[in-house]
Design an enzyme around this catalytic site. Structure first.
Site: not given
Ligand code: CU
Length: 654
Positions: A313, A397
């Site tokens: 990320d 996320y």
């Molecule tokens: Cu997770």
């Protein structure tokens, strides 16, 4: 509740201040003028080129410094990548490197470009229609980084492996309806869908998974909350009538005895610089720089849609680029100060991420207490902590990065993981072998979130040594006649080859960063210890692509000798990198680590066996570590915290 915006213009710039909007524009203009890149070149990164440590530590405001920018460009037509260092003071490109053969991170603009390309591909349209999707315009296509699984993923080509979900409307949580078995390979230089893999249709899950107030009452929602939002919460207000106890001057923070600078880079997001503590008139350094150096999320499911899921990320997208604009009363509560972050878009234009960093104070329960049971005298102090935080949204996320500073000299890092789990579909009635069912026909694969924190330590100065400290029972015998004896055992980590260590919670293992030249009042060397929290072992096989590419996850602690260019645990360009870069490569030199400038790298694994309760949006999971003074002070540094006053008779007593 009040929020003040910080004037970021009137102060002279510090060498570590992030680039201003003007500086970003200037840097881009200088590159365009002197290097004449193609019109459609991508400005992947424009950020501060940090000056050398000696320059920063010797900086005086009276002696202005040349500010420099670091620029990464992707020339799509030439399939080439360039790095430039630009002197803003002199208006020239000081260095220009062709680094073709690496793949820079995916830009935010490419997220949308990739989605458009995939949605217009006929092979993809056939595949979604085959699955009964009436309106392909409602599909969301997420740009998962391609990884590296063989020569076809060669980083000369700029690839994305895009995955598809179907919404029922624009506001729908699209992750409730994954299009299982469908992977689109997109060439982002050529702007073409190269291949659409279709591994066979599995029905789209039928139920919705929404989390905003209105759809909760929909019986089709999982879970279904018939009564709607709860109504029994009374307001809780944090009031600081006289303002907070910290001071923000540009990017410098002063809070009681703490001194630090808050930085921000498009890649790492929040960065802390020159963290020091004022101890009886002396400013004592602890950390030169602390940041998230990389992160990766490997999934543990061999299914065709999931086995290549493992986004870096930070290095493949950019945690700073994806920072949220934080909101008063929501993300942070109380008397808040914000810092904006300024990044460059793919055309090189400055973009302000408003309120990207939040600073505030929190009451944290009691700091210390004792009741003298003979006299009834009570002394109690309340703990106050300073919070410096930022939250990034990476696709489905959310990651919050929270640094806490305490009155007892402790520094804590906490990651807050929330958002929506990545999903897949299973045939009706089937149970997933490598994940958890979260709704009928919908599952979330097992995965781990790995973070590498780079801690450039400076305990009472740059020359430090590191010890691993275990606690051990003494064998029965003359040294332990009663069987109760135990000791702590310190082992010097003298070289990089022996400084690749793992957790041992049953031995209460910690790592001590010592300044052998500085002593406390007891004659002991001053030190800070790294105290791990919950952690895990990486479960990917050492020969797997992801274990090779994310070499840093092989150990929890790495210590290296400071080298300015060694900044990111999986190397500078993890996107499509075949592996081996970063920590595993650097430690081949096996440099000595005794009484020298050292860097700690802490690998933190968050193990995620998804729970039903993580759907449709996961409650925050917490993970982190602390840095605690260990003989750094002569005693409890928080004795001077004044006794609390309360609204009754003004002070606390028995
Ligand atoms: Cu997770």
């Amino acid at each position: 509740m009040n929020a003040a915006r910080v004037p970021q213009v009137s102060l002279p710039l510090h060498p570590l201040d992030p680039l201003t909007a003007d500086e970003i524009s200037q840097a881009v203009a200088i590159v365009r003028k002197t290097r004449a890149p193609a019109d459609d070149v991508l400005f992947v990164r424009v950020s501060l080129h940090e000056p050398p440590k000696e320059t920063v530590l010797g900086f005086r405001e009276s002696e202005p410094l040349d500010r420099q920018a670091f620029v990464i460009l992707r020339d799509r037509r030439a399939r080439a990548t360039f790095e430039a260092v630009v002197s803003l003071g002199h208006g020239v490109v000081v260095s220009w490197r062709d680094v073709s053969g690496v793949q820079p991170p995916i830009t935010f603009e490419e997220f949308f470009a990739c989605e458009r390309l995939v949605r217009s591909s006929s092979a993809w349209l056939d595949a979604v229609r085959k699955r009964g999707v009436a309106d392909p315009e409602l599909a969301i296509v997420d740009p998962w980084s391609a990884g590296y699984y063989g020569p076809a993923d060669d980083p000369h080509r700029r690839l994305i492996r895009a995955l598809t979900w179907i919404r029922t409307s624009e506001d729908d949580n699209g992750y409730a309806r994954p299009v299982e078995g469908l992977v689109a390979l997109v060439d982002m230089d050529a702007m073409q869908v190269v291949e659409v893999e279709d591994h066979g249709a599995i029905p789209l899950p039928a139920r919705a998974g929404n989390y905003s107030p209105a759809p909760l009452r929909d019986p089709n929602n999982v879970p279904y909350v018939a009564a709607g939002p709860r109504t029994d919460l009374q307001p809780l207000e944090i009031v600081q009538r006289q303002g907070p106890s910290f001071e923000l001057r540009g990017h410098e923070v002063r809070w009681q005895k703490w001194r630090l600078r808050v930085g921000f880079t498009p890649r790492e997001g929040l960065v802390l610089h020159t963290v020091a503590y004022e101890d009886q008139g002396r400013l004592r350094p602890i950390l030169y720089r602390a940041s998230l150096s990389e992160m990766v999320v490997p999934y543990g499911d061999p299914a065709p849609t999931h086995w290549r899921k493992n986004a870096f990320d930070e290095g493949e997208y950019g945690i700073g680029m994806l920072a949220n604009s934080l909101e008063l009363g929501c993300d942070c509560l109380g008397e808040i100060r914000y810092l904006d972050a300024i990044v460059a878009d793919a055309e090189g234009k400055p973009v302000t991420l408003r309120n990207a960093i939040c600073l505030h104070e929190e009451d944290f329960g009691i700091l210390w207490k004792h009741t003298n049971f003979r006299t009834g005298q009570v002394e109690v102090r309340r703990s106050r902590r300073l919070v410096v935080s930022s939250i990034a949204t990476v696709g489905n996320y959310e990651y919050g990065f929270f640094w806490y500073f305490y009155q007892d000299g402790t520094i804590e890092l906490q990651v807050k993981l929330t958002g929506i789990v990545s999903t897949g579909a299973v045939a009706p009635g089937a149970r997933p072998a490598h994940g958890t069912l979260v709704a009928p026909g919908l599952y979330a694969p097992h995965h781990q979130h790995w973070f590498s924190f780079r801690l450039d330590m400076m305990v009472d100065g740059p020359q430090n040594s590191v010890y691993e400290v275990d606690s051990a029972a003494v064998p029965l015998g003359p040294d332990n006649p009663h069987g109760n004896a135990w000791v702590t055992r310190s082992r010097l980590l003298a070289r990089e080859a022996e400084a690749q260590r793992d957790l041992d919670p049953l031995a209460a293992r910690y790592w001590l960063v010592v300044n052998p030249e500085a002593t406390n009042a007891l004659g002991e060397p001053t030190a800070y210890k790294l105290v791990p929290g919950e952690n895990v072992r990486a479960l990917a096989h050492p020969d797997s692509s992801i274990a090779r590419r994310a070499g840093f996850i092989a150990h929890h602690l790495w210590v290296t000798r400071y080298e300015a260019s060694e900044r990111h645990a999986a190397g500078e360009y993890p996107n499509q990198h075949p592996g081996g870069a970063g920590l595993p490569a650097w430690v081949q030199a096996d440099r000595g680590l005794v009484k020298t400038d050292i860097v700690l790298w802490y690998s933190l694994g968050v193990h995620h066996v998804v729970r039903a309760e993580d759907w449709p949006v996961a409650p925050v999971a917490y993970a982190g570590f602390s840095l605690k003074p260990t003989g750094f002070f002569d005693g409890n540094p928080a004795l001077d915290v004044p006794a609390p006053t309360h609204h009754g008779d003004g002070h606390c007593h028995a």
